[in-house]
Design an enzyme around this catalytic site. Structure first.
Site, PDB file in Angstrom:
ATOM      1  N   ASN A  97      23.392  91.161  94.735  1.00 49.90           N
ATOM      2  CA  ASN A  97      23.127  89.739  94.493  1.00 49.90           C
ATOM      3  C   ASN A  97      22.058  89.612  93.403  1.00 49.90           C
ATOM      4  OD1 ASN A  97      22.246  87.087  94.520  1.00 49.90           O
ATOM      5  ND2 ASN A  97      22.234  86.903  96.747  1.00 49.90           N
ATOM      6  N   HIS A 150      29.238  82.659  92.931  1.00 52.31           N
ATOM      7  CA  HIS A 150      27.996  83.430  93.009  1.00 52.31           C
ATOM      8  C   HIS A 150      28.234  84.617  93.940  1.00 52.31           C
ATOM      9  CE1 HIS A 150      24.053  84.770  93.780  1.00 52.31           C
ATOM     10  NE2 HIS A 150      23.923  84.178  94.950  1.00 52.31           N
ATOM     11  N   CYS A 205      19.630  80.737  93.521  1.00 46.34           N
ATOM     12  CA  CYS A 205      20.881  81.342  93.031  1.00 46.34           C
ATOM     13  C   CYS A 205      21.802  80.317  92.374  1.00 46.34           C
ATOM     14  CB  CYS A 205      21.615  82.045  94.166  1.00 46.34           C
ATOM     15  SG  CYS A 205      20.631  83.336  94.921  1.00 46.34           S
TER      16      CYS A 205
END
Ligand code: COA
Length: 327
Positions: free
Chosen positions: A284, A254, A114
């Site tokens: 996500n 994020h 990520c």
């Protein structure tokens, strides 16, 4: 005269199909209430069967070039941050290069979970500062739905699909990326992983039967590391740039979990309107999450020239990274 890496254009592309928490209640033993209170997610986008990563990554990249007013042939570097490429070989960045006509770019994929988008942005910045090219296209994109175990309620409610892109162009200070930092700690490789499909467990019937081709996550352990690491790396880049959290106009974290974002925001004293959250709509999307959020803020006309934008991420590896830019 010193050179800086300025963010000159953004773009995003997400699948049309929306999967709500109510839809998930029909697939696994979960509830809208659990997902909302534990993660902040209400719905996410899921690619259709025929759609691939490059479907969305190329479109996001095209938009970023258009927004910047830069011709594809003027791009010298194309980096795609992803862990969910179209195919293991070749790099999906080369497919995107072909889609967009970035004929003069060197193109490669970068895998940092990520944190991939911030990693790719840092690499691109170095290309620009060294004079290697004038324009670098950085794309963060994932189709995690293709790697999610739809019988595992602890992961299938979280991960989703989407792509975002940024064009970085060589310019002059004071605008541009002021500081960036990247960290990794391989002692926690098993916190978030997809064990099958590589050289450890090559594709085989046995590998599939053991469900090793799906994402596994130690959610609780990851959560604790995420809050601490994002807080530290944000302070590190702000320090490098001679700034404090009070100087930040926009914090684009994020989008892993709303509780992580608000815990970090609280530690940094930025748990307010400056902290951008869209996890409720997208889930996500790993490397896609920061550039998607950035594009939303930009296209809504919220970021003004000269403002300070802080970006930070955390993910598989483990990896964590942040950057701070003057818009
Ligand atoms: N619906 C209902 N119950 C669920 C569930 C779901 N979708 N997923 C897990 N549960 C259950 C668990 O089985 C467990 O039940 P038990 O106590 O009977 O064993 C219970 O909820 C608590 O599980 P736990 O994992 O401790 O929950 P949590 O509060 O830590 O939340 C996450 C789980 C995954 C939301 C959270 O840990 C998280 O977000 N971690 C960070 C993950 C992350 O950011 N990863 C990506 C990094 S980029």
């Amino acid at each position: 005269m010193s050179i800086s890496a300025i963010l000159t254009g953004t773009g995003r592309s997400v699948p049309e199909k929306v999967l709500t928490n109510a839809d998930l209640e029909k697939i696994v033993d979960t509830s809208d209430e659990w997902i909302t209170t534990r993660t902040g997610i209400k719905e996410r986008r899921i690619a259709a069967e025929h759609e691939t990563l490059s479907t969305f990554a190329s479109e996001a990249g095209r938009q970023a070039l258009e927004a910047a007013g830069v011709a594809p042939e003027d791009v010298g570097l194309l980096v795609l941050a992803t862990v969910t490429p179209d195919m293991p070989i070749p790099a999906t960045a080369c497919k995107i290069q072909e889609d967009l006509g970035c004929v003069n770019a060197c193109a490669f994929d970068l895998a940092a979970g990520c944190s991939g988008f911030i990693y790719a942005q840092s690499v691109a910045k170095q290309f620009l500062l060294s004079g290697r090219c004038q324009h670098a296209l950085v794309i963060g994109a994932e189709l995690l739905s293709k790697y999610v175990d739809w019988t595992d309620r602890s992961t299938c409610v979280i991960f989703a699909d989407g792509a975002g892109a940024v064009l970085l162009s060589a310019g002059s200070p004071p605008r541009g990326v002021l500081a960036s930092a990247m960290h990794s700690d391989g002692s926690m490789v098993d916190f978030i992983s997809m064990p099958g499909g590589g050289t450890l467990h090559p594709p085989s019937q046995k590998m599939i039967d053991e469900r090793l081709h799906f994402i596994k996550m130690k959610g609780n352990e990851t959560f604790k590391m995420a809050v601490r690491s994002i807080d530290e790396v944000c302070r590190e880049v702000l320090d490098q740039a001679g700034l404090t959290p009070a100087d930040v106009d926009w914090f684009i974290p994020h989008q892993a979990n709303e509780r992580i974002i608000s815990a970090v925001g609280k530690r940094l004293g930025m748990n307010d309107d400056r902290c951008y959250i869209n996890i409720d709509r997208y889930g996500n999307t790993s490397s896609g999450s920061i550039p998607i959020a950035l594009d939303e803020v930009v296209r809504e006309g919220k970021i003004k020239e000269g403002q300070i934008v802080l970006m930070a991420a955390f993910g598989a590896g483990l990896t964590w990274a942040a950057s701070v830019a003057r818009w």
